[in-house]
Scaffold this active site. Sequence first.
Site, short mmCIF file in Angstrom:
data_model
loop_
_atom_site.label_atom_id
_atom_site.label_comp_id
_atom_site.label_asym_id
_atom_site.label_seq_id
_atom_site.Cartn_x
_atom_site.Cartn_y
_atom_site.Cartn_z
N ASP A 16 0.86 -1.19 0.00
CA ASP A 16 0.00 0.00 0.00
C ASP A 16 0.90 1.24 0.00
O ASP A 16 2.09 1.17 0.26
CB ASP A 16 -0.87 -0.02 1.27
N SER A 17 0.28 2.37 -0.26
CA SER A 17 1.02 3.64 -0.25
C SER A 17 1.46 4.03 1.17
O SER A 17 2.34 4.85 1.34
CB SER A 17 0.13 4.73 -0.83
N TYR A 48 -0.52 8.77 -2.18
CA TYR A 48 -0.44 8.54 -3.62
C TYR A 48 -1.66 9.13 -4.33
O TYR A 48 -1.60 9.45 -5.51
CB TYR A 48 -0.43 7.02 -3.90
N GLY A 49 -2.77 9.23 -3.60
CA GLY A 49 -4.06 9.56 -4.20
C GLY A 49 -4.12 10.90 -4.92
O GLY A 49 -5.06 11.16 -5.67
N CYS A 79 -3.82 -1.07 -2.06
CA CYS A 79 -4.10 0.36 -2.27
C CYS A 79 -4.94 0.54 -3.53
O CYS A 79 -4.55 0.12 -4.62
CB CYS A 79 -2.77 1.09 -2.42
N GLU A 157 -6.88 9.48 9.42
CA GLU A 157 -5.56 9.44 10.07
C GLU A 157 -5.56 10.28 11.35
O GLU A 157 -4.81 10.02 12.28
CB GLU A 157 -4.48 9.89 9.09
N CYS A 189 -11.22 2.96 -1.04
CA CYS A 189 -9.97 3.49 -0.50
C CYS A 189 -9.67 2.74 0.79
O CYS A 189 -10.60 2.41 1.54
CB CYS A 189 -10.12 4.99 -0.23
N HIS A 191 -8.66 3.59 3.55
CA HIS A 191 -9.01 4.24 4.80
C HIS A 191 -10.50 4.17 5.14
O HIS A 191 -10.89 4.32 6.29
CB HIS A 191 -8.59 5.72 4.75
N1 DGL Z 1 -4.09 3.87 0.02
C1 DGL Z 1 -4.75 4.91 -0.72
C2 DGL Z 1 -5.96 4.30 -1.45
O1 DGL Z 1 -6.48 3.25 -1.11
C3 DGL Z 1 -5.17 6.06 0.18
C4 DGL Z 1 -4.00 6.88 0.71
C5 DGL Z 1 -3.22 7.58 -0.38
O2 DGL Z 1 -3.73 8.52 -1.00
O3 DGL Z 1 -2.08 7.18 -0.63
O4 DGL Z 1 -6.41 4.88 -2.40
#
Ligand code: DGL
Length: 270
Positions: A16-17, A48-49, A79, A157, A189, A191
């Site tokens: 994941d990011s 990353y988003g 991710c 977060e 996502c 989160h």
């Molecule tokens: N892990 C990213 C996703 O599922 C969310 C966090 C990010 O923007 O890196 O899209």
Amino acid sequence: MPAPKRSARSPIGVFDSGIGGLTVVRALMERLPFEDIIYFGDTARVPYGVKSVETIRSFTTQIADYLLERDVKLLIIACNTMAAVAGDAVRERSPVPVLDVIDAGARAAVDISRKGIGVIGTPTTINSNAYARNIHALNPDLHVYSQACPLFVPLVEEGWLDHEVTRLTAKEYLKPVFVESIDALVLGCTHYPLLKSLLQDVAGPGIKLVDSAITIAEQTARVLTEMDMHNPQRQQPEYRYVVTDVPLRFQTVGGRFLGRELTQLEQVRW
Ligand code: DGL
């Protein structure tokens, strides 16, 4: 590449990011309690988003190579953003099966929806149209309504999982989606599963939430059965967490995603 040393006893590689993908690790631990897992979170370069497609593809393939060099038996792109724009690049270079949360989420949504599907995610995931493409490949008649929710990642977060600000933000983002006729909402996502109860409240009982973490754990179990690659050892599994940075509050936030204490943390510097 040297001859692979993979076997049923090899770990599953999840990446994941950042730490959001721990929601997927949590679901895997519950569904497959005897599998070893190596988790890679690119905490130095998250989020990353909001990054460009080229940057995400280059970071993503670098991480996939790192895990493949460690002889994982299966790769899971936890991710959504990576899966949306770099899933094909990972599959091209991987000698082992690659599962990803977008494919899993799309399948689950198509299975339960009879009317239409809402999809929420980061701006990059939504702009990529990856969910709509996957859903339409399975059922071209289903309508898909997508909405980027960039504020959800920082709110989660921050730990504002049941906070008035988050509730108002959710109502605002979801207003255009809820005027459409939908019966499923994909949490696109890493989160968003932490906002499940708040989002279910806002959505009301007529809309089912699709949590790709749970779906991908089911899919992983199926693929391991098909490959005859379940870990035969019935003992305490090994979990390793590799990150590119250990930010302040990492343990607290990571523990929240994982639902247990984060141990065995290693840092790589690129
Ligand atoms: N892990 C990213 C996703 O599922 C969310 C966090 C990010 O923007 O890196 O899209």
